[in-house]
Design a protein around this motif. Structure first.
Motif, PDB file in Angstrom:
ATOM      1  N   ASN A  83       0.840  -1.192   0.000  1.00  0.00           N
ATOM      2  CA  ASN A  83       0.000   0.000   0.000  1.00  0.00           C
ATOM      3  C   ASN A  83       0.875   1.241   0.000  1.00  0.00           C
ATOM      4  O   ASN A  83       1.918   1.288   0.666  1.00  0.00           O
ATOM      5  CB  ASN A  83      -0.913   0.017   1.231  1.00  0.00           C
ATOM      6  CG  ASN A  83      -2.078  -0.946   1.090  1.00  0.00           C
ATOM      7  OD1 ASN A  83      -2.857  -0.858   0.143  1.00  0.00           O
ATOM      8  ND2 ASN A  83      -2.202  -1.878   2.031  1.00  0.00           N
ATOM      9  N   THR A  84       0.468   2.242  -0.760  1.00  0.00           N
ATOM     10  CA  THR A  84       1.217   3.484  -0.885  1.00  0.00           C
ATOM     11  C   THR A  84       0.318   4.657  -0.482  1.00  0.00           C
ATOM     12  O   THR A  84      -0.824   4.472  -0.059  1.00  0.00           O
ATOM     13  CB  THR A  84       1.726   3.663  -2.323  1.00  0.00           C
ATOM     14  OG1 THR A  84       0.602   3.728  -3.214  1.00  0.00           O
ATOM     15  CG2 THR A  84       2.610   2.492  -2.737  1.00  0.00           C
ATOM     16  N   SER A  85       0.856   5.851  -0.662  1.00  0.00           N
ATOM     17  CA  SER A  85       0.106   7.063  -0.324  1.00  0.00           C
ATOM     18  C   SER A  85      -0.756   7.561  -1.466  1.00  0.00           C
ATOM     19  O   SER A  85      -1.322   8.663  -1.372  1.00  0.00           O
ATOM     20  CB  SER A  85       1.092   8.165   0.092  1.00  0.00           C
ATOM     21  OG  SER A  85       2.004   8.437  -0.961  1.00  0.00           O
ATOM     22  N   GLN A  86      -0.901   6.803  -2.557  1.00  0.00           N
ATOM     23  CA  GLN A  86      -1.739   7.235  -3.666  1.00  0.00           C
ATOM     24  C   GLN A  86      -3.198   7.240  -3.227  1.00  0.00           C
ATOM     25  O   GLN A  86      -3.685   6.265  -2.634  1.00  0.00           O
ATOM     26  CB  GLN A  86      -1.557   6.301  -4.868  1.00  0.00           C
ATOM     27  CG  GLN A  86      -0.164   6.324  -5.468  1.00  0.00           C
ATOM     28  CD  GLN A  86       0.010   5.250  -6.519  1.00  0.00           C
ATOM     29  OE1 GLN A  86       0.412   4.126  -6.207  1.00  0.00           O
ATOM     30  NE2 GLN A  86      -0.286   5.592  -7.759  1.00  0.00           N
ATOM     31  N   PRO A  87      -3.943   8.292  -3.526  1.00  0.00           N
ATOM     32  CA  PRO A  87      -5.354   8.363  -3.073  1.00  0.00           C
ATOM     33  C   PRO A  87      -6.231   7.367  -3.828  1.00  0.00           C
ATOM     34  O   PRO A  87      -6.079   7.163  -5.035  1.00  0.00           O
ATOM     35  CB  PRO A  87      -5.744   9.812  -3.390  1.00  0.00           C
ATOM     36  CG  PRO A  87      -4.793  10.248  -4.461  1.00  0.00           C
ATOM     37  CD  PRO A  87      -3.522   9.525  -4.214  1.00  0.00           C
ATOM     38  N   ALA A 110       9.318   7.024  -5.440  1.00  0.00           N
ATOM     39  CA  ALA A 110       8.068   7.677  -5.836  1.00  0.00           C
ATOM     40  C   ALA A 110       7.952   7.729  -7.356  1.00  0.00           C
ATOM     41  O   ALA A 110       8.145   8.771  -7.992  1.00  0.00           O
ATOM     42  CB  ALA A 110       8.007   9.077  -5.245  1.00  0.00           C
ATOM     43  N   HIS A 113       2.705   9.201  -8.004  1.00  0.00           N
ATOM     44  CA  HIS A 113       2.001   9.702  -6.809  1.00  0.00           C
ATOM     45  C   HIS A 113       0.558  10.075  -7.115  1.00  0.00           C
ATOM     46  O   HIS A 113      -0.157  10.595  -6.249  1.00  0.00           O
ATOM     47  CB  HIS A 113       2.723  10.949  -6.265  1.00  0.00           C
ATOM     48  CG  HIS A 113       2.810  12.079  -7.253  1.00  0.00           C
ATOM     49  ND1 HIS A 113       3.785  12.150  -8.227  1.00  0.00           N
ATOM     50  CD2 HIS A 113       2.024  13.177  -7.421  1.00  0.00           C
ATOM     51  CE1 HIS A 113       3.608  13.249  -8.953  1.00  0.00           C
ATOM     52  NE2 HIS A 113       2.545  13.882  -8.484  1.00  0.00           N
TER      53      HIS A 113
END
Length: 476
Positions: A83-87, A110, A113
């Motif tokens: 899991n990443t910080s991508q919305p 990154a 993004h």
């Protein structure tokens, strides 16, 4: 909200084959045979180094070494379910950079993004835009490759949705991201996200399922799902990919890109591009892609065939026109000469000069001379070979005779030595006992033995006189 599952891919309709029992035998043989032994080893079993990722992220699914400089080494690790910080993206996947020697831990690169992008295809801003791409469960990081200061990371299960008038179904076309210049620039490379939708085109391409760099840094990409799973291989340079990158457009055509084309339906389910590799295949000391070379060869052969066909058609037309003109001229000449064909034959034959046959005769003479020279050289070579073999045979025969003569001499010498030894033994052996004659002093052990029980006669004692030298009168 959990991501929706992709629909089942369609298949090309095919006639149902007849069942054959013989076809099951090759499939059952691997099951009946014992499995081969499998062995593995660790490169450093005394002091292993372990890198850890988030549980369930499949950390370590793909690995490669990153060497932007000769003395700067890092390890690239793919985690396709991280899991990443991508919305609005669930388990999109990531690629980590782990320093070597181990330091503070691994850091996520990154590459992307941006979350799921949307677009209003209808042009009505009052409605909610439709999602165009789906990055959840895209398996980004399933393929990771590095070349000098460049990194290629791919998500083969990346999906997008074309406009509704073009089908609108969710299609796993796959995508890749390229890092150029040691993380100074990131560009997307999605050659299968094109106008060729559905399974008949590149709708199920899964581009980036396999990838590789050539020695010169050219990108090689495999997509095994194109054209009803015939598969496809694409290739482009990093400069071409960077020059054709426009993030605001979904469909990007890379100028100068090489790719394989669709084949006949008999090649369906071939999965070309499932795995790719680069190497030197043509012997010209230039490393390239085998698939690209084959495709280029096919294009060159096709171009030559087309040019040959056009030339044949043009030549045939010209020959027909010339034949028609000669026929018309011959008819007119025949009419003028009262039906005689001799002038017409002379005119047709006079157009060819007598010296036109000279080059053909010279070529034939040269060919005959070459054949004669070759035959003479072959006969001479055979003669030399026969002479050499005969000489070798004679030498071997002489050697065998010499060895045989030495063996005979050795045997004669051994026989002589044996005879001499027998003679010496006979000479040195003691003579047999002789009978006692009167007047002869019997020796010990000679004479008749006394009868058993008889007393042994005792001889009278004798005085033994030991002679001494006369005394000497010379005393000092």
């Amino acid at each position: 909200m959990a991501p929706a599952a992709a629909p089942a891919p369609p298949r090309r309709p095919r006639p149902r084959p007849r069942p054959r029992s013989r076809a099951l035998l090759p499939l059952l043989l691997p099951l009946l045979l014992p499995p081969p032994p499998v062995a593995a080893f660790n490169l450093e079993d005394s002091r292993p180094v372990a890198f850890h990722g988030a549980p369930g992220s499949l950390f370590g699914f793909a690995l490669d070494f990153y060497l932007p400089e000769p003395r700067s080494v890092s390890i690239l690790v793919g985690a396709p379910k991280a899991n990443t910080s991508q919305p609005d993206v669930t388990e999109g996947g990531a690629v980590y950079r782990c320093p070597w020697p181990p330091g503070d831990g691994c850091t996520a690169i990154a590459f992307d993004h941006i979350g799921t992008r949307t677009h209003d295809f209808g042009g009505n801003s009052t409605e909610t835009p439709d999602p165009v791409e789906f990055k959840s469960l895209q398996w980004f990081g399933a393929t990771v490759r590095a070349h000098n200061a460049s990194i290629l990371a791919c998500a083969p299960l990346y999906s997008w949705s074309p406009p509704k008038e073009e089908g609108g179904a969710r299609e796993p076309v796959g995508t890749c991201f390229l890092s150029i210049g040691n993380f100074s620039k990131f560009v997307e490379y999605a050659p299968c996200r094109s106008d060729l939708n559905s399974a008949a085109g590149q709708g199920y391409c899964q581009g980036g399922f396999s990838a590789e760099f050539t020695q010169a840094g050219r990108v090689l990409l495999g997509g095994p799902g194109s054209y009803f799973w015939q598969g496809q291989v694409m290739s482009a340079t990093q400069e071409q990919i960077a020059a054709s990158s426009y993030p605001e457009y979904f469909i990007q055509e890379v100028a100068g890109q090489l790719q394989t084309r669709q084949a006949a339906p008999s090649h369906d389910d071939s999965y070309m591009g499932y795995s790719v590799a680069v190497g030197e295949f043509s012997g010209d000391e230039t490393q390239g892609e085998k698939e690209e070379e084959e495709e280029g060869g096919r294009r060159r052969r096709r171009r030559k065939e087309e040019e040959g066909g056009r030339r044949k058609e043009e030549g045939g037309g010209r020959r027909k026109e010339a034949a028609g003109g000669r026929q018309r001229a011959g008819d007119g000449e025949t009419k003028r000469d009262g039906g005689s064909e001799a002038p017409d034959k002379e005119k047709r034959g006079g157009g060819r000069s007598p010296g036109a046959k000279a080059p053909t005769i010279l070529i034939l003479i040269l060919i005959v001379l070459i054949l004669l020279i070759f035959s003479l050289s072959l006969i001479l070579s055979l003669s030399l070979l026969i002479f050499s073999l005969s000489l070798i045979f004679i030498l071997i025969l002489i050697l065998l005779i010499f060895i045989l003569s030495l063996s005979l001499i050795f045997i004669v010498l051994i026989l002589i030595f044996i005879l001499i030894f027998i003679l010496i033994v006979l000479i040195l052996s003691p003579s047999p006992s002789r009978p006692h004659t009167p007047g002869q002093i019997p020796r010990a052990g000679e004479g008749p033995e006394p009868p058993p029980g008889a007393a042994t006669p005792q001889l009278p004692p004798r005085d033994f006189v030991v002679p001494f030298p006369p005394p000497s009168t010379n005393f000092l």
